[in-house]
Design a protein around this motif. Structure first.
Motif, short mmCIF file in Angstrom:
data_model
loop_
_atom_site.label_atom_id
_atom_site.label_comp_id
_atom_site.label_asym_id
_atom_site.label_seq_id
_atom_site.Cartn_x
_atom_site.Cartn_y
_atom_site.Cartn_z
N GLU A 183 0.90 -1.14 -0.06
CA GLU A 183 -0.08 -0.08 0.12
C GLU A 183 0.96 1.13 0.06
O GLU A 183 0.48 2.49 -0.21
CB GLU A 183 -0.94 -0.16 1.05
CG GLU A 183 -2.15 -1.05 1.33
CD GLU A 183 -2.75 -1.11 2.41
OE1 GLU A 183 -2.45 -0.43 3.30
OE2 GLU A 183 -3.48 -2.16 2.46
N THR A 242 2.68 4.08 -1.39
CA THR A 242 2.72 4.76 -2.64
C THR A 242 4.32 5.38 -2.86
O THR A 242 5.01 5.59 -1.88
CB THR A 242 1.71 5.88 -2.73
OG1 THR A 242 1.99 7.00 -1.92
CG2 THR A 242 0.18 5.53 -2.41
N ASP A 268 4.45 8.39 -0.46
CA ASP A 268 4.61 8.23 0.61
C ASP A 268 5.98 8.00 0.84
O ASP A 268 6.69 8.63 1.75
CB ASP A 268 3.90 6.67 1.07
CG ASP A 268 2.21 6.94 0.79
OD1 ASP A 268 1.85 8.03 1.13
OD2 ASP A 268 1.71 5.78 0.93
#
Length: 237
Positions: free
Chosen positions: A91, A93, A96
């Motif tokens: 999850e 990205t 991120d």
């Protein structure tokens, strides 16, 4: 004139504890932090506070320009600002990832790039201390961005020690479990450490102060793990 220390991420927890530790030792202290509410809560009149983002080059330039005018010197830089960004790897990205690297690693680079020239203009020798983490050398799932940034700090530390010596020493500290302000843990959590307790912010400050002074003048390019022995403890489940 009293020496000046600057601390990134100095409005909370370890950074705040280090700031007040230096104030108690009679130093001039300046902090930069992007948490405006935390900055407002600190009422200490002898503390120079600057609202800024360490990953923003213009903020760093403005910070040091103000310090040059006000103090006309810089003796120690404590790179401490960091964000966690813990997230399931699938999850995570690219944005991120970049945000964590920008704050936790690029922010350290910028603090030194624009602070070192002021430090070199001062009499005596300077010291830079980079706060890394034991997660630079050990991990849990979901630590990819954070652990990579903290490991990068160790590489940056010994590279800077080569580039900035002999007038500036550069070292890193890798804390383990350090209790933040008002944090409480169970007796079992304390006793899992080889020394029988989790760490306190004062434990970090004690070494920071030593590395900031002439008593440590033969130490540079090193990483000091402060974790109550946890990275030396073999645990199987």
């Amino acid at each position: 004139m009293s020496k000046l220390v600057v601390i990134s991420g100095g409005a909370n927890n370890i950074g705040k504890g280090i700031a007040f530790g230096f104030l108690n030792e009679g130093w001039n202290v300046a902090i930069i932090d992007n948490n405006i509410e935390a900055l407002k809560k600190i009422k200490e009149p002898n503390l120079f506070k600057f609202f800024g983002d360490v990953s923003n080059e213009d903020d760093i330039k403005k910070f040091y320009n103000e310090l040059k005018i006000k103090y006309k010197r810089l003796d120690v830089i404590i790179n401490n600002a960091a964000i966690g960004g813990f997230k399931n790897f699938f999850e995570l990205t690219l944005n991120d990832w970049k945000k964590v690297i920008d704050v936790n690693l690029t922010g350290y680079f910028l603090m030194v790039k624009y602070g070192a020239p002021l430090m070199l203009d001062c009499p005596g020798k300077g010291s830079i201390i980079n706060i890394s983490s034991t997660r630079a050398i050990m991990s849990e799932p979901g630590n990819e961005a954070y652990s990579s940034s903290k490991a990068g700090i160790l590489g940056l530390t010994h590279a800077l020690a080569n580039s900035l010596g002999p007038n500036i020493r550069v070292n890193a500290i890798s804390p383990g479990w350090i209790l933040h302000e008002n944090e409480q843990v169970s007796e079992i959590e304390h006793k899992q450490h080889l020394v029988g307790r989790a760490g306190y912010i004062q434990d970090i400050f004690n070494l920071v102060l030593f590395l900031s002074e002439n008593k440590s003048e033969f130490i540079t390019g090193q990483n000091f793990v402060i974790d109550g022995g946890m990275t030396k403890k073999m645990t199987y489940i």
